[in-house]
Every structure is written in C-alpha cells, then in structure tokens.
Design an enzyme around this catalytic site. Sequence first.
Site, PDB file in Angstrom:
ATOM      1  N   LYS A  22      32.777  55.273  47.403  1.00  0.00           N
ATOM      2  CA  LYS A  22      33.856  54.868  48.314  1.00  0.00           C
ATOM      3  C   LYS A  22      34.056  53.359  48.259  1.00  0.00           C
ATOM      4  O   LYS A  22      35.180  52.873  48.153  1.00  0.00           O
ATOM      5  CB  LYS A  22      33.510  55.276  49.759  1.00  0.00           C
ATOM      6  CG  LYS A  22      34.424  54.653  50.799  1.00  0.00           C
ATOM      7  CD  LYS A  22      34.061  55.077  52.203  1.00  0.00           C
ATOM      8  CE  LYS A  22      33.057  54.212  52.897  1.00  0.00           C
ATOM      9  NZ  LYS A  22      33.566  52.902  53.366  1.00  0.00           N
ATOM     10  N   ASN A  23      32.954  52.620  48.335  1.00  0.00           N
ATOM     11  CA  ASN A  23      33.065  51.164  48.435  1.00  0.00           C
ATOM     12  C   ASN A  23      33.496  50.496  47.133  1.00  0.00           C
ATOM     13  O   ASN A  23      33.790  49.298  47.122  1.00  0.00           O
ATOM     14  CB  ASN A  23      31.738  50.559  48.923  1.00  0.00           C
ATOM     15  CG  ASN A  23      31.536  50.810  50.410  1.00  0.00           C
ATOM     16  OD1 ASN A  23      32.401  51.367  51.083  1.00  0.00           O
ATOM     17  ND2 ASN A  23      30.385  50.396  50.926  1.00  0.00           N
ATOM     18  N   CYS A 126      34.469  50.157  61.464  1.00  0.00           N
ATOM     19  CA  CYS A 126      33.264  50.618  62.169  1.00  0.00           C
ATOM     20  C   CYS A 126      32.877  49.632  63.263  1.00  0.00           C
ATOM     21  O   CYS A 126      33.028  48.425  63.109  1.00  0.00           O
ATOM     22  CB  CYS A 126      32.083  50.676  61.207  1.00  0.00           C
ATOM     23  SG  CYS A 126      31.975  52.154  60.234  1.00  0.00           S
ATOM     24  N   ARG A 131      32.090  41.252  62.801  1.00  0.00           N
ATOM     25  CA  ARG A 131      32.747  41.251  61.492  1.00  0.00           C
ATOM     26  C   ARG A 131      33.988  40.351  61.445  1.00  0.00           C
ATOM     27  O   ARG A 131      35.123  40.816  61.320  1.00  0.00           O
ATOM     28  CB  ARG A 131      33.127  42.674  61.095  1.00  0.00           C
ATOM     29  CG  ARG A 131      31.930  43.568  60.975  1.00  0.00           C
ATOM     30  CD  ARG A 131      32.331  44.950  60.519  1.00  0.00           C
ATOM     31  NE  ARG A 131      31.811  45.263  59.214  1.00  0.00           N
ATOM     32  CZ  ARG A 131      32.090  46.381  58.557  1.00  0.00           C
ATOM     33  NH1 ARG A 131      32.920  47.242  59.047  1.00  0.00           N
ATOM     34  NH2 ARG A 131      31.562  46.616  57.406  1.00  0.00           N
ATOM     35  N   ASP A 317      23.639  49.818  54.469  1.00  0.00           N
ATOM     36  CA  ASP A 317      24.277  51.137  54.577  1.00  0.00           C
ATOM     37  C   ASP A 317      23.282  52.290  54.434  1.00  0.00           C
ATOM     38  O   ASP A 317      23.664  53.451  54.572  1.00  0.00           O
ATOM     39  CB  ASP A 317      25.388  51.280  53.525  1.00  0.00           C
ATOM     40  CG  ASP A 317      26.618  50.458  53.880  1.00  0.00           C
ATOM     41  OD1 ASP A 317      26.687  49.931  54.999  1.00  0.00           O
ATOM     42  OD2 ASP A 317      27.517  50.342  53.017  1.00  0.00           O
ATOM     43  N   ARG A 409      34.836  60.084  56.570  1.00  0.00           N
ATOM     44  CA  ARG A 409      35.288  58.813  56.003  1.00  0.00           C
ATOM     45  C   ARG A 409      34.509  58.482  54.737  1.00  0.00           C
ATOM     46  O   ARG A 409      35.015  57.775  53.871  1.00  0.00           O
ATOM     47  CB  ARG A 409      35.102  57.667  57.004  1.00  0.00           C
ATOM     48  CG  ARG A 409      36.037  57.724  58.185  1.00  0.00           C
ATOM     49  CD  ARG A 409      35.864  56.488  59.038  1.00  0.00           C
ATOM     50  NE  ARG A 409      35.787  55.309  58.180  1.00  0.00           N
ATOM     51  CZ  ARG A 409      35.080  54.222  58.444  1.00  0.00           C
ATOM     52  NH1 ARG A 409      34.416  54.128  59.568  1.00  0.00           N
ATOM     53  NH2 ARG A 409      35.058  53.211  57.622  1.00  0.00           N
TER      54      ARG A 409
HETATM   55  C1  UD1 Z   1      30.979  46.032  52.812  1.00  0.00           C
HETATM   56  C2  UD1 Z   1      30.873  47.526  52.796  1.00  0.00           C
HETATM   57  C3  UD1 Z   1      29.981  48.014  53.932  1.00  0.00           C
HETATM   58  C4  UD1 Z   1      28.631  47.297  53.886  1.00  0.00           C
HETATM   59  C5  UD1 Z   1      28.810  45.790  53.810  1.00  0.00           C
HETATM   60  C6  UD1 Z   1      27.504  45.051  53.590  1.00  0.00           C
HETATM   61  C7  UD1 Z   1      32.966  48.289  51.878  1.00  0.00           C
HETATM   62  C8  UD1 Z   1      34.239  49.006  52.097  1.00  0.00           C
HETATM   63  N1  UD1 Z   1      32.186  48.111  52.940  1.00  0.00           N
HETATM   64  O1  UD1 Z   1      31.612  45.681  54.054  1.00  0.00           O
HETATM   65  O2  UD1 Z   1      29.805  49.420  53.797  1.00  0.00           O
HETATM   66  O3  UD1 Z   1      27.885  47.629  55.028  1.00  0.00           O
HETATM   67  O4  UD1 Z   1      29.688  45.442  52.723  1.00  0.00           O
HETATM   68  O5  UD1 Z   1      26.877  45.482  52.437  1.00  0.00           O
HETATM   69  O6  UD1 Z   1      32.644  47.913  50.771  1.00  0.00           O
HETATM   70  N2  UD1 Z   1      31.174  38.190  57.593  1.00  0.00           N
HETATM   71  C9  UD1 Z   1      31.526  37.016  58.211  1.00  0.00           C
HETATM   72  N3  UD1 Z   1      32.760  36.488  57.944  1.00  0.00           N
HETATM   73  C10 UD1 Z   1      33.635  37.077  57.076  1.00  0.00           C
HETATM   74  C11 UD1 Z   1      33.256  38.267  56.418  1.00  0.00           C
HETATM   75  C12 UD1 Z   1      32.006  38.810  56.695  1.00  0.00           C
HETATM   76  O7  UD1 Z   1      30.762  36.456  58.993  1.00  0.00           O
HETATM   77  O8  UD1 Z   1      34.731  36.539  56.886  1.00  0.00           O
HETATM   78  C13 UD1 Z   1      29.855  38.769  57.885  1.00  0.00           C
HETATM   79  C14 UD1 Z   1      29.927  40.185  58.473  1.00  0.00           C
HETATM   80  O9  UD1 Z   1      30.174  40.154  59.865  1.00  0.00           O
HETATM   81  C15 UD1 Z   1      28.551  40.694  58.136  1.00  0.00           C
HETATM   82  C16 UD1 Z   1      28.242  40.038  56.771  1.00  0.00           C
HETATM   83  O10 UD1 Z   1      29.145  38.935  56.676  1.00  0.00           O
HETATM   84  O11 UD1 Z   1      27.615  40.257  59.074  1.00  0.00           O
HETATM   85  C17 UD1 Z   1      28.436  40.925  55.573  1.00  0.00           C
HETATM   86  O12 UD1 Z   1      29.703  41.516  55.650  1.00  0.00           O
HETATM   87  P1  UD1 Z   1      30.525  41.915  54.341  1.00  0.00           P
HETATM   88  O13 UD1 Z   1      29.639  41.854  53.147  1.00  0.00           O
HETATM   89  O14 UD1 Z   1      31.782  41.132  54.329  1.00  0.00           O
HETATM   90  O15 UD1 Z   1      30.873  43.437  54.663  1.00  0.00           O
HETATM   91  P2  UD1 Z   1      32.172  44.215  54.256  1.00  0.00           P
HETATM   92  O16 UD1 Z   1      32.697  43.698  52.978  1.00  0.00           O
HETATM   93  O17 UD1 Z   1      33.083  44.309  55.424  1.00  0.00           O
END
Ligand code: UD1
Length: 430
Positions: A22-23, A126, A131, A317, A409
């Site tokens: 999915k990711n 989620c 985030r 995850d 999902r």
């Molecule tokens: C992706 C995955 C999710 C997984 C996560 C971490 C998908 C669709 N989802 O989510 O399943 O749990 O990676 O491996 O691929 N953060 C900030 N600022 C930002 C962006 C992120 O502070 O602008 C923080 C987030 O709150 C979190 C951390 O960075 O604490 C990691 O998040 P991120 O790697 O961005 O997760 P996703 O890409 O949303």
Amino acid sequence: MDRIRIIGGNELKGIIPISGAKNAALPLMIASLLTSDTLTLENVPHLADVEQLIRILGNHGVDISVNGRRERQGEGYSRTVHFTCRTIVDTTAPYELVSKMRASFWVIGPLLAREGHARVSLPGGCAIGTRPVDLFIEGLTALGASMEIDGGYINATAPKGGLIGARYTFPKVSVGATHVMLMAAALARGTTVIGNAAREPEVVDLADCLNAMGAKISGAGTSTITIEGVTSLSGARHRVLPDRIETGTYAMAVAMTGGDVTLEGTRADLLETALEAIRRSGADVTSTATGIRVVRNGGSIKPVDVVTDPFPGFPTDLQAQFMALMTRSTGVSHITETIFENRFMHVQELARLGAKISLSGQTAKIEGVERLRGAPVMATDLRASVSLVIAGLAAEGETMVNRVYHLDRGFERLEEKLTRCGAVVERVSD
Ligand code: UD1
C-alpha cells in the site's frame, strides 16, 4: 458496519500470498500526475486507500483503467492499473477528499512541479499523533516555492520558469516529505540534493519508477538522494514492491499462534530488523525460493525488547502487532515508540483480551500472560486493528473486532488469507 469474528486457538498452516505494498502503491499512483503519458502499475493492491486515491486522482484529471481480470498468480493477487493524466484539470485537492487519507496531501509535489501551483487541503488520516506538514513546507520552499496557509489549505506557487534545484537537509526523517521532494525535484531546473532522506524501500520503489519515467535520481535507499531535474517525464511500466508490513504482520501471527506458513512473493531484505525480532521470540524464519517461511512448533514465545525507528530500524507500522505477540511471551518485554507520539491506542484493547501492559511515556512494558481470552474489541487505526486480529487468533474463544474499515484500508483479503491457513475468521455485516 462490518465486524470481524474470530474463534481463536488454531495454528496457521499453509501459504499466504503477499500483496503489493500500500505504502508504495500510493506515491507511485501520485507520480502519474507528473506525465501526460500512461503510467502502468502492476501488483496494485485492492484496498480502500487505493480506491480513495483513485477518486482523488480522477478529480485532478487522471484517467484510470483497471485490468478487468484479477487472477491469483504465484506471488499474490495481482492487479494492473493504467493511469493517464493528459492534462491536469484541477490543481485543488479539496478537504472532503484529503481529510480521509493523509497520503493524498502528497499530490502537492507533482501538481506544483507540473503546473506551477497547487491548493491542497491540510491532511487528515490515522489518529496517531499530530503529524504536521512543516517538513513539506520547508522542503518545497527550498526549491523556490512560495507556501501560504489559508483557510485550512496550503497554496503553493512555483517561481516563474518552475521549481529550482537546491540542497536541502530534513531536520527529521519523513517518508512522505521525501516522496514529495523526489517528485517535485524530478521536474525542477538543476540539481537537488536531499539530506537525511527516508531510506524506506517504498522510497526506493518510487525512485526506480521515476527513473523508468526518465527522471535522474541516484542514492535512493541511502540518506542522501541526488536528483538532476529533467524537463519532462514519460510513461512507464512498474511493478509495486511486496508489502513488508503485511509480511511482518502475518509472520507475527504465525509466531503467535504457532504453525508453519510460507509468505509468498515477498522478500526478507524488506524487513530484516522485524524478522530478527521474530526469530529472537523463538520462531524459525527463513528465506525460500518463493518468499519467507515462518515456523513455530510448540516452543514458548520469548520476551524481546524493540524500539521503533526509521528504516532499516524496526517499523512503527509493526509495533502494535509485535506488542500482540509479546502479550503471550514467557517474561517481560519493552516496546518503545519513537516515530509517533500517540501510537498506543491498541494497549487498552489488548488489555480487554487479558494482556498486561503498562505505559510510561513512549515505552510500553508488557508482562507476558499464559492465555488471552476472546472479547469484543474496537479497532482504532489501521495497524492497531490488525494487532487485535492477531491477538484474537491466539486467544481462547470468540473475539469480535469492531470498526474494521481501518483493516480494509491496508489489508487485502485478510479473512480469506487467514482462513486458507486454518484460522476461523469471518466478516459479519450488520
Ligand atoms: C508513512 C507511512 C506510515 C508510516 C510512516 C512512518 C505511507 C502512506 N504511510 O507515513 O504508514 O507509519 O511513514 O514510517 O507511506 N513529521 C513532521 N513534519 C512533517 C512530516 C512528518 O514532524 O512535515 C513527523 C510525523 O509527525 C512523524 C514522523 O515525522 O512523527 C514520521 O512521519 P512520516 O515519515 O512523514 O510519515 P508518513 O509519510 O505520513
């Protein structure tokens, strides 16, 4: 609303085909916005998140056709989907669509790169922490974009002549922000160097696909990625990599119930750290010609401590699923969550099955119990829900998992895959 009813106690035996990730599928689908040619993706999983993104991409002008025949092939349930975005008809991603899935925010990268502007609602997704999107804003700003927040939306505008390559180092690793920078910089003028990039296999998959489309990206899979901008991208055909989270989830299920299962069509190198933790818990995990074999015959489950970390560390995850496994260990284990600040909603629900877990800050202490007993439980997010399924498979009696739309999902044909291996799992529709 659908529920999943599980009668626990059976060992799992057989073959589970692993679906496309999915990711990986989500950013790859979004990459179709970068070209007017057709991007064909093979091995696209049939999931609620994928269907939702199909609706979102349609809104921007992507024409999507799904290969009518879905057949079970050696390595899983494959589906081929063609994405063609001749012209982008709308550069706005509205709240109603983006609020349902955080990853849809990522359209900001290609829209900005191809059209020079984008108006994208701030995301939902989620409920696992705040985030924020600061890293996206900083990264795209480094490429010359102006980024303004207005009424719950981000208005992003590229400079005249398009985005400009730059050096930018993320202060924190983010998978999504890395995906967006790859897509945006692929069409920027000049060279972009991203420091502290996410190293997740899904980032490598996206870079491979973009390169097949004519991008010039090197270093994906390391923390420094270099992107030489090109003026346009073409179509390509790309196969979505296997889902490492689904792989780890079923591996943990077998480690918990006992049995012998081959996870077909997946690869150990996608989740070595998690597989090592499963081995330390007492299961045999080996690579085979077709995938990964997980066996636990009779032996006890040993306590293992884990700390979640960006790839190649233990994936956040799989944290909830590993906690389910540890509830039945013969001792005390600790699980520390470092990625998301509020990702322990499964603790209370596991406790309803008889687990003994206490929380202190970002660390859960799990005292293994001899048996879990089935109970009605509630799924609160995608990975938490599947941890309840795993626990239910190992619990005595009936577990009813409510609110399973979270499962839909991210897990393709969950009941079918488990039932084929001897589990008693059925979907109950009210
Ligand atoms: C992706 C995955 C999710 C997984 C996560 C971490 C998908 C669709 N989802 O989510 O399943 O749990 O990676 O491996 O691929 N953060 C900030 N600022 C930002 C962006 C992120 O502070 O602008 C923080 C987030 O709150 C979190 C951390 O960075 O604490 C990691 O998040 P991120 O790697 O961005 O997760 P996703 O890409 O949303």
